[in-house]
Each structure stands twice: as structure tokens, then as C-alpha cells.
Design a protein around this motif. Structure first.
Motif, PDB file in Angstrom:
ATOM      1  N   PRO A   1       0.793  -1.244   0.000  1.00  0.00           N
ATOM      2  CA  PRO A   1       0.000   0.000   0.000  1.00  0.00           C
ATOM      3  C   PRO A   1       0.817   1.282   0.000  1.00  0.00           C
ATOM      4  O   PRO A   1       0.290   2.357  -0.319  1.00  0.00           O
ATOM      5  N   ARG A   2       2.111   1.192   0.362  1.00  0.00           N
ATOM      6  CA  ARG A   2       2.920   2.411   0.416  1.00  0.00           C
ATOM      7  C   ARG A   2       4.104   2.385  -0.545  1.00  0.00           C
ATOM      8  O   ARG A   2       5.049   3.162  -0.410  1.00  0.00           O
ATOM      9  N   ALA A   3       4.028   1.483  -1.523  1.00  0.00           N
ATOM     10  CA  ALA A   3       5.044   1.419  -2.577  1.00  0.00           C
ATOM     11  C   ALA A   3       4.354   1.543  -3.926  1.00  0.00           C
ATOM     12  O   ALA A   3       3.262   1.007  -4.136  1.00  0.00           O
ATOM     13  N   GLU A   4       4.986   2.256  -4.828  1.00  0.00           N
ATOM     14  CA  GLU A   4       4.449   2.407  -6.181  1.00  0.00           C
ATOM     15  C   GLU A   4       5.483   1.894  -7.180  1.00  0.00           C
ATOM     16  O   GLU A   4       6.605   2.413  -7.258  1.00  0.00           O
ATOM     17  N   LEU A   5       5.116   0.860  -7.909  1.00  0.00           N
ATOM     18  CA  LEU A   5       5.979   0.337  -8.970  1.00  0.00           C
ATOM     19  C   LEU A   5       5.822   1.235 -10.189  1.00  0.00           C
ATOM     20  O   LEU A   5       4.719   1.375 -10.730  1.00  0.00           O
ATOM     21  N   VAL A   6       6.923   1.862 -10.642  1.00  0.00           N
ATOM     22  CA  VAL A   6       6.815   2.844 -11.721  1.00  0.00           C
ATOM     23  C   VAL A   6       7.449   2.374 -13.028  1.00  0.00           C
ATOM     24  O   VAL A   6       7.295   3.045 -14.054  1.00  0.00           O
ATOM     25  N   GLY A   7       8.127   1.232 -13.015  1.00  0.00           N
ATOM     26  CA  GLY A   7       8.722   0.773 -14.259  1.00  0.00           C
ATOM     27  C   GLY A   7       9.576  -0.455 -14.051  1.00  0.00           C
ATOM     28  O   GLY A   7       9.947  -0.797 -12.928  1.00  0.00           O
ATOM     29  N   VAL A   8       9.889  -1.110 -15.170  1.00  0.00           N
ATOM     30  CA  VAL A   8      10.678  -2.342 -15.155  1.00  0.00           C
ATOM     31  C   VAL A   8      11.810  -2.223 -16.163  1.00  0.00           C
ATOM     32  O   VAL A   8      11.603  -1.739 -17.293  1.00  0.00           O
ATOM     33  N   TRP A   9      12.995  -2.644 -15.766  1.00  0.00           N
ATOM     34  CA  TRP A   9      14.129  -2.767 -16.679  1.00  0.00           C
ATOM     35  C   TRP A   9      14.647  -4.197 -16.604  1.00  0.00           C
ATOM     36  O   TRP A   9      14.714  -4.790 -15.528  1.00  0.00           O
ATOM     37  N   GLY A  10      14.992  -4.741 -17.757  1.00  0.00           N
ATOM     38  CA  GLY A  10      15.574  -6.072 -17.787  1.00  0.00           C
ATOM     39  C   GLY A  10      16.524  -6.217 -18.951  1.00  0.00           C
ATOM     40  O   GLY A  10      16.463  -5.458 -19.934  1.00  0.00           O
ATOM     41  N   ARG A  11      17.412  -7.206 -18.853  1.00  0.00           N
ATOM     42  CA  ARG A  11      18.353  -7.446 -19.944  1.00  0.00           C
ATOM     43  C   ARG A  11      17.646  -8.015 -21.160  1.00  0.00           C
ATOM     44  O   ARG A  11      18.131  -7.885 -22.291  1.00  0.00           O
ATOM     45  N   ASN A  12      16.502  -8.640 -20.955  1.00  0.00           N
ATOM     46  CA  ASN A  12      15.678  -9.159 -22.040  1.00  0.00           C
ATOM     47  C   ASN A  12      14.488  -8.215 -22.228  1.00  0.00           C
ATOM     48  O   ASN A  12      13.596  -8.138 -21.380  1.00  0.00           O
TER      49      ASN A  12
END
Length: 299
Positions: free
Chosen positions: A25-36
Motif C-alpha cells: 500500500p505504500r510502494a508504487e511500482l513505476v517501471g521495469v528494466w531487464g536485460r531481455n
């Protein structure tokens, strides 16, 4: 609300890190980075956030990083993130060399960022409570840790992990074992190690004050021999570490809680921060030297 960038796209990244951040509830996922890029896009779409092609672009978009990558890749990301002033929620082991672990610690300390390294069992309340009570009781002379996993069976999500195949049980589940033993027996001062059949590795450790511990680890146990057994021996008899009473996902939520508490309080003394991660890497590095050179290594 703390904005997190997720670095990694594997099973652990998706089912624990990503799922845990999305549910908190107190974290916001704003994006993903990956090698693939394809996997990064799929995981990002699952959570309704953008996939990033550039590490620095995601760092610019977040306040903290959650990293679920091979440890050698993680170390570089962590240094870049800390240098950019981003808080660190990392995975074990911190790095694959003491020099890289030192770089992470130095960057985190120079920037004054909060850090937590996710040793799963240390974030399960009943295990953490047991370790605190056992350490307070004192009088312990020895610990036995037997951790036999079997990840190379068909369908296991970790069986194709290249870094696990290359580094073996010492570096994959060794950190988990050390995260249980060190809080009770203290810092390791001497390490001996020997290989056994089928990827088995044995460690004999001496700790501050003279207590010892023996760790036996493998990722390739026969399925019928899979076990987890941690026992302390001392003046008050024996104490067995209980199994964790929650899932890895629940434990990860606790790790997020504790990182947020560090950030909000301005403290930088978490019991599983990058300095503890570095202490674990020092023992693993010494064990690698001990097993390859057939000698005892002092820390």
C-alpha cells in the motif's frame, strides 16, 4: 508513497519482487528494466507500468530500486542507483566478489541512502524472533546447518539460472544459511571448506568468541533428500530454528516495510543492510578460496 523501479524479469523478480511491490500500500511500482526487452515488456504490462530500455532513465523515474538480477549484475546497478541517490532493496548475495561488495557499500554510505538486502528467512517474524531470543540467551558453542535443495528437476523455475549453475549452492543458498547463523554466533573469523559429490559443499566456520558452525549445502540433492535443518548447541541444550511461518511474498512485504521505515526515520542501521550483505560475501569469498586451495582462510 515510495516510487520503485524494478530491475529484473525472472521468476523471482516477477513472483516475489514485482508482485510484492504491486501489492504494497505504500510502494508504487513505476517501471521495469531487464536485460531481455521482451520479458521486461511482458512484466511491465502485467503491472500496467512502462518498460525501460535504459537503466538511468528508470533511475530518474524512481526513489528506490528493487533488484532481482544475478549478483554480478546487481552490484553495478546498485552502485549506479546509490550514486543517483536512490534507496536500495537488493537480493542476496550482494555481489560475487568482495571488491564489488565494497563498491556497493561505499556508494550507499557516500550517498546516505537506506538499504535492505532480502534474506528471505530474516523477514519471517517467527524466525527473526527466534534468532533474537536465541542470541540474547547466549552460551552457544556450535551450530549445524543443513540445506539441501533440488532445483534441477523438471519444471523448477530456477533450474535454468546460469549464475546458479556456475556458482552453485555456496553462493545461492549459502547466504541464507549465514543469515541464520551469524546473528547468533557472531562474525566469522576463520573458514575451512570442502566439496562433496553432486555439487555439495561443506563449510566449517570459527566465530568471534570461539564458537563454531558447520554448513552443508547443495542445489542438486535427490528429491527425497531435500531438507532444511538449523540447530544451535550450547550451555542450555539445543535449539532448532523453526520453518518460516509465511510465504516469500509476505516476507518481501516486510522487507519493503522496513526499508520505508529506514527512509522515513533517516536511520541507516538496518540489521540486513549492505554492510551485512558485504559481511556475508566476505565469508563466501573466503570459502571459495579455502575449497580451491585446500587451506584454512582467516578473515
Amino acid at each position: 508513497m515510495l516510487r520503485f523501479g524494478l530491475f529484473g524479469t525472472g521468476h523471482w523478480a516477477a513472483e516475489t519482487h514485482g508482485a510484492g511491490l504491486d501489492a504494497h500500500p505504500r510502494a508504487e511500482l513505476v517501471g521495469v528494466w531487464g536485460r531481455n526487452r521482451e520479458k521486461a515488456g511482458a512484466l511491465a504490462a502485467r503491472h500496467g507500468v512502462p518498460a525501460f530500455d535504459d537503466v538511468d532513465a528508470l533511475l530518474d523515474a524512481c526513489d528506490a530500486v528493487a533488484v532481482a538480477l544475478p549478483p554480478d549484475v546487481q552490484a553495478d546497478i546498485a552502485v549506479r542507483a546509490a550514486t543517483a541517490g536512490r534507496h536500495l532493496l537488493l537480493d542476496k548475495p550482494l555481489a560475487l566478489s568482495l571488491a564489488e561488495a565494497d563498491r556497493v557499500v561505499a556508494a550507499a554510505q557516500a550517498a546516505g541512502v537506506a538499504s535492505v538486502v532480502f534474506f528471505t528467512q530474516r523477514f519471517q517474524p517467527n524466525v527473526n524472533g527466534f534468532l533474537a531470543a536465541t542470541a540474547a540467551a547466549g552460551g552457544w558453542q556450535h551450530a549445524r546447518a543443513t540445506q539441501f535443495a533440488s532445483i534441477y528437476q523438471p519444471g523448477n523455475p530456477y533450474g535454468d539460472s546460469r549464475w546458479r549453475r556456475e556458482q552453485g549452492a555456496l553462493w545461492d543458498i549459502g547466504p541464507h544459511a549465514l543469515s541464520i547463523v551469524l546473528p547468533v554466533l557472531g562474525r566469522v573469523t576463520r573458514v575451512a571448506a570442502m566439496d562433496g559429490p553432486g555439487g555439495l559443499v561443506h563449510l566449517l566456520l570459527t566465530h568471534d568468541g570461539g564458537a563454531t558452525s558447520g554448513l552443508s549445502l547443495t542445489l542438486d540433492a535427490p528429491p527425497t533428500a531435500v531438507t532444511r535443518d538449523f540447530v544451535f548447541f550450547g550451555e542450555n541444550g539445543t535449539e532448532a530454528v523453526p520453518p518460516g511461518d509465511g510465504s516469500a511474498l509476505t516476507a518481501y512485504g516486510t522487507a519493503i516495510d522496513q526499508l520505508l521505515a529506514e527512509v522515513n526515520a533517516g536511520t541507516r542501521d538496518h540489521r540486513c543492510d549492505v554492510r551485512f550483505g558485504r559481511e556475508v560475501v566476505a565469508v563466501l569469498t573466503a570459502a571459495d578460496t579455502a575449497r580451491t586451495e585446500a587451506r584454512t582462510v582467516d578473515l
